[in-house]
Structure formats: C-alpha cells, structure tokens
Design a protein around this motif. Structure first.
Motif, PDB file in Angstrom:
ATOM      1  N   SER A  65      42.712  43.571  34.599  1.00 48.53           N
ATOM      2  CA  SER A  65      44.195  43.059  34.224  1.00 48.53           C
ATOM      3  C   SER A  65      43.960  42.101  33.334  1.00 48.53           C
ATOM      4  O   SER A  65      42.841  41.336  33.204  1.00 48.53           O
ATOM      5  CB  SER A  65      44.885  42.853  35.379  1.00 48.53           C
ATOM      6  OG  SER A  65      44.496  41.810  36.221  1.00 48.53           O
ATOM      7  N   SER A  66      45.141  41.632  32.825  1.00 51.02           N
ATOM      8  CA  SER A  66      44.822  40.283  31.856  1.00 51.02           C
ATOM      9  C   SER A  66      44.292  39.023  32.741  1.00 51.02           C
ATOM     10  O   SER A  66      44.281  38.704  33.686  1.00 51.02           O
ATOM     11  CB  SER A  66      46.476  40.022  31.417  1.00 51.02           C
ATOM     12  OG  SER A  66      47.204  39.311  32.384  1.00 51.02           O
ATOM     13  N   GLY A  67      43.592  38.325  31.916  1.00 48.97           N
ATOM     14  CA  GLY A  67      42.974  37.177  32.296  1.00 48.97           C
ATOM     15  C   GLY A  67      41.383  37.605  33.019  1.00 48.97           C
ATOM     16  O   GLY A  67      40.745  36.983  33.393  1.00 48.97           O
ATOM     17  N   GLY A  68      41.132  38.983  32.695  1.00 47.13           N
ATOM     18  CA  GLY A  68      40.031  39.448  33.234  1.00 47.13           C
ATOM     19  C   GLY A  68      39.592  39.754  34.493  1.00 47.13           C
ATOM     20  O   GLY A  68      38.523  40.231  34.995  1.00 47.13           O
ATOM     21  N   SER A  69      40.594  39.635  35.455  1.00 49.57           N
ATOM     22  CA  SER A  69      40.463  39.941  36.799  1.00 49.57           C
ATOM     23  C   SER A  69      40.516  41.590  37.037  1.00 49.57           C
ATOM     24  O   SER A  69      41.255  42.243  36.244  1.00 49.57           O
ATOM     25  CB  SER A  69      41.382  39.253  37.758  1.00 49.57           C
ATOM     26  OG  SER A  69      42.689  39.854  37.326  1.00 49.57           O
ATOM     27  N   PRO A  70      39.871  42.152  38.114  1.00 49.35           N
ATOM     28  CA  PRO A  70      40.060  43.392  38.289  1.00 49.35           C
ATOM     29  C   PRO A  70      41.448  43.944  38.554  1.00 49.35           C
ATOM     30  O   PRO A  70      42.216  43.261  39.041  1.00 49.35           O
ATOM     31  CB  PRO A  70      39.096  43.692  39.609  1.00 49.35           C
ATOM     32  CG  PRO A  70      38.322  42.618  39.594  1.00 49.35           C
ATOM     33  CD  PRO A  70      39.053  41.432  39.235  1.00 49.35           C
ATOM     34  N   ASP A  71      41.754  45.111  38.030  1.00 47.95           N
ATOM     35  CA  ASP A  71      43.133  45.745  38.095  1.00 47.95           C
ATOM     36  C   ASP A  71      43.156  46.590  39.432  1.00 47.95           C
ATOM     37  O   ASP A  71      42.643  47.710  39.360  1.00 47.95           O
ATOM     38  CB  ASP A  71      43.531  46.372  36.843  1.00 47.95           C
ATOM     39  CG  ASP A  71      44.911  46.596  37.134  1.00 47.95           C
ATOM     40  OD1 ASP A  71      45.701  46.723  38.129  1.00 47.95           O
ATOM     41  OD2 ASP A  71      45.221  47.538  36.065  1.00 47.95           O
ATOM     42  N   PHE A  72      43.639  46.331  40.539  1.00 49.23           N
ATOM     43  CA  PHE A  72      43.791  47.185  41.876  1.00 49.23           C
ATOM     44  C   PHE A  72      45.114  47.788  41.827  1.00 49.23           C
ATOM     45  O   PHE A  72      45.193  48.662  42.880  1.00 49.23           O
ATOM     46  CB  PHE A  72      43.682  46.281  42.841  1.00 49.23           C
ATOM     47  CG  PHE A  72      42.342  45.224  42.848  1.00 49.23           C
ATOM     48  CD1 PHE A  72      41.313  45.924  43.027  1.00 49.23           C
ATOM     49  CD2 PHE A  72      42.521  44.117  42.798  1.00 49.23           C
ATOM     50  CE1 PHE A  72      39.865  45.102  42.942  1.00 49.23           C
ATOM     51  CE2 PHE A  72      41.588  43.261  42.941  1.00 49.23           C
ATOM     52  CZ  PHE A  72      40.031  43.697  42.774  1.00 49.23           C
ATOM     53  N   ALA A  73      45.904  47.699  40.935  1.00 48.88           N
ATOM     54  CA  ALA A  73      47.486  48.421  41.018  1.00 48.88           C
ATOM     55  C   ALA A  73      47.246  49.821  41.085  1.00 48.88           C
ATOM     56  O   ALA A  73      46.294  50.514  40.395  1.00 48.88           O
ATOM     57  CB  ALA A  73      47.966  47.771  39.818  1.00 48.88           C
ATOM     58  N   GLY A  74      48.173  50.573  41.693  1.00 51.54           N
ATOM     59  CA  GLY A  74      48.210  51.922  42.104  1.00 51.54           C
ATOM     60  C   GLY A  74      48.648  52.368  43.592  1.00 51.54           C
ATOM     61  O   GLY A  74      49.277  51.503  44.176  1.00 51.54           O
ATOM     62  N   THR A  75      48.734  53.688  43.555  1.00 58.41           N
ATOM     63  CA  THR A  75      49.225  54.138  44.818  1.00 58.41           C
ATOM     64  C   THR A  75      48.161  54.853  45.617  1.00 58.41           C
ATOM     65  O   THR A  75      47.280  55.559  44.928  1.00 58.41           O
ATOM     66  CB  THR A  75      50.295  55.241  44.317  1.00 58.41           C
ATOM     67  OG1 THR A  75      51.010  54.781  43.471  1.00 58.41           O
ATOM     68  CG2 THR A  75      50.884  55.955  45.426  1.00 58.41           C
ATOM     69  N   TYR A  76      47.899  54.241  46.694  1.00 62.53           N
ATOM     70  CA  TYR A  76      46.982  54.704  47.580  1.00 62.53           C
ATOM     71  C   TYR A  76      47.444  55.571  48.745  1.00 62.53           C
ATOM     72  O   TYR A  76      48.532  55.292  49.382  1.00 62.53           O
ATOM     73  CB  TYR A  76      46.208  53.449  48.048  1.00 62.53           C
ATOM     74  CG  TYR A  76      45.520  52.566  47.061  1.00 62.53           C
ATOM     75  CD1 TYR A  76      44.269  52.454  47.225  1.00 62.53           C
ATOM     76  CD2 TYR A  76      46.339  51.726  46.273  1.00 62.53           C
ATOM     77  CE1 TYR A  76      43.553  51.628  46.182  1.00 62.53           C
ATOM     78  CE2 TYR A  76      45.501  50.923  45.328  1.00 62.53           C
ATOM     79  CZ  TYR A  76      44.332  50.787  45.131  1.00 62.53           C
ATOM     80  OH  TYR A  76      43.668  50.069  44.279  1.00 62.53           O
ATOM     81  N   SER A  77      46.912  56.687  49.031  1.00 64.77           N
ATOM     82  CA  SER A  77      47.171  57.606  50.287  1.00 64.77           C
ATOM     83  C   SER A  77      46.066  57.040  51.231  1.00 64.77           C
ATOM     84  O   SER A  77      45.047  56.938  51.133  1.00 64.77           O
ATOM     85  CB  SER A  77      46.868  59.032  49.875  1.00 64.77           C
ATOM     86  OG  SER A  77      46.946  59.678  50.938  1.00 64.77           O
ATOM     87  N   ALA A  78      46.670  56.418  52.486  1.00 69.24           N
ATOM     88  CA  ALA A  78      46.152  55.728  53.497  1.00 69.24           C
ATOM     89  C   ALA A  78      46.410  56.194  54.754  1.00 69.24           C
ATOM     90  O   ALA A  78      47.301  56.747  54.954  1.00 69.24           O
ATOM     91  CB  ALA A  78      46.551  54.314  53.120  1.00 69.24           C
TER      92      ALA A  78
END
Length: 216
Positions: A65-78
């Motif tokens: 994501s912006s800023g260089g951090s990992p992008d964890f956004a999304g929809t997770y089946s849990a």
C-alpha cells in the motif's frame, strides 16, 4: 459444532463466533472488542452455518500500500476454533467453533480495520489494529494517526451482536491481536459473551480462541 450444556430448564449448546474491537469497556479499564466469540444456544440440536466463497478486494500478498507497507486488505474466508466457559447460570465449558467472512480494510498507512459477518447475521463487529510489519495490536478508532495505542487496548470498534442458534447474543473481545502471512490471517481473541434464550433465560461467560482466514 455444538456442545450441549444444561441450563436449569433449557438445554443449551455452545459455539464460538467472532471477536472484534469493542466500544464498551471491560473490567479493569480495558475496552471490550466486538466479538463473534463464544455463544450459547437454546437449540438442543446442532446447527451449522456456512460461509459463502469470498473474493479478495485487496491486492496480492506481495503488493504494497502507499507508504511501502504491506497491503493486507481483502475478504478472508475464516474459521474459529476455541473454547467457552459459562459463568451464569452454570459453569459448564467446552470446545467451540464457527465460520465467518472477515473483511480487512486499510484505514491509514499503519492502521487496519477488521469487520465480521457471521451467517446468518448481517455484518456485525469491528476491530482496529495498529500494524507493525505483519503483526497488529488493538488501537483506537476515529483518528488512528493521532491516537494510536499499541498497548493492546481499544476504544474504537463495536461488539458483535446477532442471532446465535436462536439466541440474541453479544460478544466482546477484551484481548485481540492479528498477524498475516501471505494470504493468511491469524486473529487470536478472548473475551466475554452475554445472551438471552427464546425462553427468556439470561446467560453469560467467557471465550478464547483463534480465527484463521485466507483470501484468494
């Protein structure tokens, strides 16, 4: 999977659901978090809830994501696996499990929001996490950049409230973290639950367990 538990005049079974960061305060000053955490059911028979297939709204695990951090956004089946402990009107305990769709949203460069949808309920329960690399601790909501709290407490978010095996129940997480590895989410949580059966019997207890989720 349901675990029968005798309550005075009604047979209850217990299932653990989601936990998220809650708006109400717990004893000792720590804030409670929204949890679809453990629940008791008035139904004597077991009931199963299913989660539909989910598609990721985020980018792949290798993107940033912006800023260089990992992008964890999304929809997770849990799925959730843990234990429950009734505190009223009895002290029975046992294993609990559940399924949910967990949606992860980027709030800022360092804060993410988790929200839960536990079938057959509409979405309910949120938690905000301050991220450090791939791990996060509960943080404040509203203006995360100005009020970050990495101490493991939260004042933002909302408790889970919904219909659980015929009972009206509220679950609030009091201790939650989150971590990511590739497209996998791991979210340990512990908290409290309260509810009322269709027969009008009030019950309460505590739960502890872990959500494990994956996105495509």
């Amino acid at each position: 999977m349901m675990i029968p538990a005798k309550l005075s005049y009604v047979t209850l079974s217990a299932v653990l659901f989601i936990a998220a960061c809650g708006g109400g305060g717990s004893s000792g000053g720590s804030s409670s978090s929204s949890s679809a955490g453990s629940s008791s059911s008035s139904s004597a028979g077991s009931s199963s809830s299913s989660t539909g297939s989910s598609s990721s709204t985020g980018s792949s695990s290798g993107s940033s994501s912006s800023g260089g951090s990992p992008d964890f956004a999304g929809t997770y089946s849990a799925t959730f696996s843990g234990t429950y402990q009734n505190t009223s009107p009895n002290t029975l305990s046992g294993p609990s499990s559940s399924v949910a769709t967990i949606t992860v949203t980027n709030v800022s460069a360092t804060v993410i929001e988790l929200s839960w949808q536990v079938p057959p309920n509409p979405p309910s329960g949120t938690a905000f996490f301050l991220m450090s690399g791939s791990s996060g601790t509960l943080t404040d909501a509203g203006t995360p950049e100005l009020s970050e709290d990495a101490g493991g407490t939260a004042v933002g978010g909302s408790c889970f409230t919904g219909l659980v095996n015929g009972n009206e129940q509220t679950n609030c997480c009091t201790s939650c973290t989150v971590s990511f590895s590739g497209n996998t989410l791991t979210q340990p949580n512990a908290g409290d639950y309260t509810g009322t059966t269709p027969q009008g019997i009030a019950y309460s207890g505590t739960y502890v367990g872990t959500w494990m989720g994956t996105r495509p």
